[in-house]
Write an enzyme that holds these catalytic residues in place. Structure first.
Site, short mmCIF file in Angstrom:
data_model
loop_
_atom_site.label_atom_id
_atom_site.label_comp_id
_atom_site.label_asym_id
_atom_site.label_seq_id
_atom_site.Cartn_x
_atom_site.Cartn_y
_atom_site.Cartn_z
N HIS A 152 11.33 -45.57 57.19
CA HIS A 152 10.58 -44.89 58.25
C HIS A 152 9.32 -45.68 58.57
O HIS A 152 8.27 -45.48 57.97
CB HIS A 152 10.22 -43.47 57.79
CG HIS A 152 9.76 -42.56 58.90
ND1 HIS A 152 10.38 -41.37 59.19
CD2 HIS A 152 8.73 -42.67 59.77
CE1 HIS A 152 9.76 -40.79 60.19
NE2 HIS A 152 8.74 -41.55 60.55
N HIS A 208 7.40 -47.20 62.16
CA HIS A 208 7.41 -47.31 63.62
C HIS A 208 6.93 -48.68 64.04
O HIS A 208 5.84 -49.11 63.67
CB HIS A 208 6.52 -46.23 64.24
CG HIS A 208 7.08 -44.85 64.11
ND1 HIS A 208 7.86 -44.28 65.09
CD2 HIS A 208 6.99 -43.92 63.12
CE1 HIS A 208 8.22 -43.06 64.72
NE2 HIS A 208 7.70 -42.82 63.52
N HIS A 229 13.04 -36.51 63.14
CA HIS A 229 11.71 -36.09 62.69
C HIS A 229 11.71 -34.56 62.62
O HIS A 229 11.95 -33.89 63.62
CB HIS A 229 10.64 -36.53 63.68
CG HIS A 229 10.19 -37.95 63.52
ND1 HIS A 229 10.98 -39.03 63.83
CD2 HIS A 229 9.00 -38.45 63.10
CE1 HIS A 229 10.29 -40.15 63.61
NE2 HIS A 229 9.09 -39.83 63.17
N GLU A 282 7.31 -31.78 59.73
CA GLU A 282 6.01 -32.43 59.57
C GLU A 282 4.94 -31.50 60.13
O GLU A 282 4.18 -30.88 59.38
CB GLU A 282 5.98 -33.78 60.27
CG GLU A 282 4.65 -34.50 60.13
CD GLU A 282 4.57 -35.77 60.96
OE1 GLU A 282 3.65 -36.58 60.69
OE2 GLU A 282 5.39 -35.95 61.87
N ASP A 321 5.39 -45.04 57.73
CA ASP A 321 5.25 -44.40 59.04
C ASP A 321 4.57 -45.36 60.02
O ASP A 321 5.24 -46.03 60.79
CB ASP A 321 4.48 -43.09 58.93
CG ASP A 321 4.76 -42.15 60.10
OD1 ASP A 321 5.69 -42.42 60.86
OD2 ASP A 321 4.06 -41.13 60.22
#
Length: 384
Positions: A26, A28, A216, A219, A325
Site C-alpha cells: 500500500h 501511493h 480502501h 480508515e 501509504d
C-alpha cells in the site's frame, strides 16, 4: 557491507532494519514524490502554485499540512503533486524514482497505486498514463538490477476515486493492462458518504475477468465500510482496515477503551478477547489488512503508534501487513515504519518477519513468484 540480521528474539537496530528485505502493498505513487522532483517538474510545466520552492521547506509543508488529524485535509495535499504529474515524462520520472527509493530502503516487492483519471489535465488519455508509469517502473527495476543491488519487483494498482463515476472504466483499463505491469485494482478517496457498494458494477466486472482488487475501507469510516467492501464487493484485501478493532471486546469492554498498551497485553488478556462476527470472518478467511501506522496517526484513525491496532491485530494473528501509504506526507519509509513499531510498540524481528511474509502471501503476484521471494530472499535474511 551487509549487516548481519539479528536473532528472531531480539529487537533489531535501525541499521539492521534498513538491511532487511521488505514487502510493500500500500504505497501511493503520488504520495511518494521527492520534494526536489516536485520543484523541478513545477518549473518544467510552468506551475507557480507551490507553497515553497526550496526542497526542505517544501518537505516541511507537506508533512505539516498532512499532520492535521483530518482525512479530508490530508487528501488535499495531493493537489500540489497532481499539478505536476500531467505529462508522460513526469509520470515516468516519478515512477522510476519511486522504485529506486524503495529499493534503497530494502524493499524487494512493491505494489504502487495511482489513479489514472487524475492525470488527464495535460491531454493524456488513460492508456497513455498507464504506459508512461509502466515505463518508469521498468526503468527503475532495470537500474536497480544493473547496479548489483538486491533486485526489486514492482507492480502497479490502478485506482478509481470513490467520489467519481469512472470506476467501471478504470476496472476495464486494469484488465486491459494486466500485461503492462498492472497487478490489480483499487478504490480510494474519502469514505464517508461514498460507500464501495456504489461501484458494485466495477467489482463484478473484475471478478468476471479474474482480476485482483483491494478496497480502501475502515480508515475514516467504521465497520459498515469494511462489511460492504468484503461482503458486497468481494474485496481480496482491505486498505487500512484499522476500524476492525471496533468489533473486538475484552471482558465486555471495547478494546479501544482498555488503557493498557497493546504491546503489554498478557496472554490471558489476548485469550479473553472476543471477536464480533465481522472480525472473526476477516481473521478466519485470512483477509489481508494493509495497515499504515504513521498515516493513520495523521488522519486521526489511530491515537499513537503504541495504541495503533496493528499490534493487537498482529498478536491476535490477523493477516496484518505493514505499509507506508504516502511517504512524502508522512515523512516515512518502510524502515521508518518498522522502526516506529520496534521503538514504541515493542516489536521484535519475529513481528517484522511475519508482516513481511504476510504481505508476500497476499501480493497480487503469481504464486510461484511470491514463493520464490519468500524462500530465496526473505527467509534467509530474517532467519540467519
Amino acid at each position: 557491507m551487509t549487516t548481519e540480521p539479528p536473532t528472531p528474539t531480539t529487537a533489531p537496530s535501525p541499521e539492521q532494519i534498513r538491511a532487511l528485505p521488505k514487502a510493500l502493498l500500500h504505497d501511493h505513487l503520488d504520495g511518494g514524490l521527492r520534494p526536489q522532483t516536485i520543484i523541478d517538474l513545477a518549473d518544467e510545466v510552468g506551475y507557480d502554485g507551490l507553497p515553497a520552492t526550496e526542497e526542505s521547506a517544501l518537505a516541511d509543508w507537506f508533512a505539516e499540512s498532512a499532520d492535521s488529524g483530518s482525512l479530508e485535509r490530508y487528501l488535499s495535499t495531493f493537489d500540489q503533486v497532481l499539478a505536476v504529474m500531467q505529462t508522460p515524462e513526469a509520470l515516468t520520472r516519478v515512477a522510476r524514482e519511486c522504485v529506486l527509493d524503495l529499493a534503497s530502503d530494502g524493499v524487494v516487492y512493491a505494489e504502487l497505486r495511482y489513479a489514472p483519471e487524475q492525470h488527464l489535465r495535460g491531454g493524456l488519455d488513460l492508456d497513455e498514463v498507464v504506459l508512461a508509469v509502466h515505463r518508469g517502473v521498468q526503468e527503475g527495476m532495470e537500474e536497480v538490477a544493473g547496479s548489483g543491488r538486491r533486485p526489486i519487483v514492482a507492480r502497479t494498482l490502478l485506482t478509481a476515486m470513490r467520489h467519481a463515476a469512472r470506476s467501471r472504466e478504470i476496472a476495464e483499463l486494469t484488465v486491459r493492462h494486466l500485461g503492462d505491469g498492472v497487478a490489480g485494482f483499487d478504490i480510494a478517496g474519502a469514505e464517508a458518504g461514498f460507500p464501495p457498494s456504489r461501484h458494485l458494477d466495477a467489482f463484478e466486472f473484475l471478478r468476471r475477468e479474474n482480476a485482483h482488487f483491494t478496497i480502501h475501507a475502515g480508515e475514516a469510516f467504521g465497520l459498515p465500510s469494511i462489511w460492504e467492501a468484503i461482503q458486497w464487493c468481494g474485496a481480496e484485501r482491505l486498505g487500512h482496515g484499522v476500524r476492525l478493532v471496533d468489533d473486538l471486546t475484552l471482558d465486555g469492554v471495547p478494546v479501544t477503551e482498555v488503557e493498557t498498551p497493546y504491546a503489554e497485553w498478557t496472554d490471558d488478556m489476548l485469550a479473553a478477547v472476543r471477536l464480533g462476527a465481522l472480525a472473526a470472518y476477516v481473521r478466519d478467511r485470512r483477509i489481508p489488512l494493509e495497515m499504515c501506522p504513521s498515516s493513520n496517526l495523521q488522519t486521526g484513525a489511530a491515537p499513537t503508534i503504541a495504541a495503533h491496532p496493528i499490534t493487537l491485530l498482529d498478536r491476535l494473528r490477523f493477516r496484518v501487513t505493514l505499509n507506508t501509504d504516502n511517504r512524502l506526507m508522512s515523512r516515512t519509509s518502510m524502515s521508518g515504519e518498522m522502526g516506529l513499531l520496534v521503538d514504541r510498540a515493542g516489536w521484535e524481528l519475529a513481528h517484522l518477519r511475519r508482516v513481511t511474509v504476510n504481505a508476500l502471501k497476499s501480493a497480487f503476484l503469481p504464486f510461484d513468484e511470491r514463493l520464490a521471494i519468500i524462500e530465496d530472499v526473505v527467509k534467509p535474511a530474517y532467519d540467519g
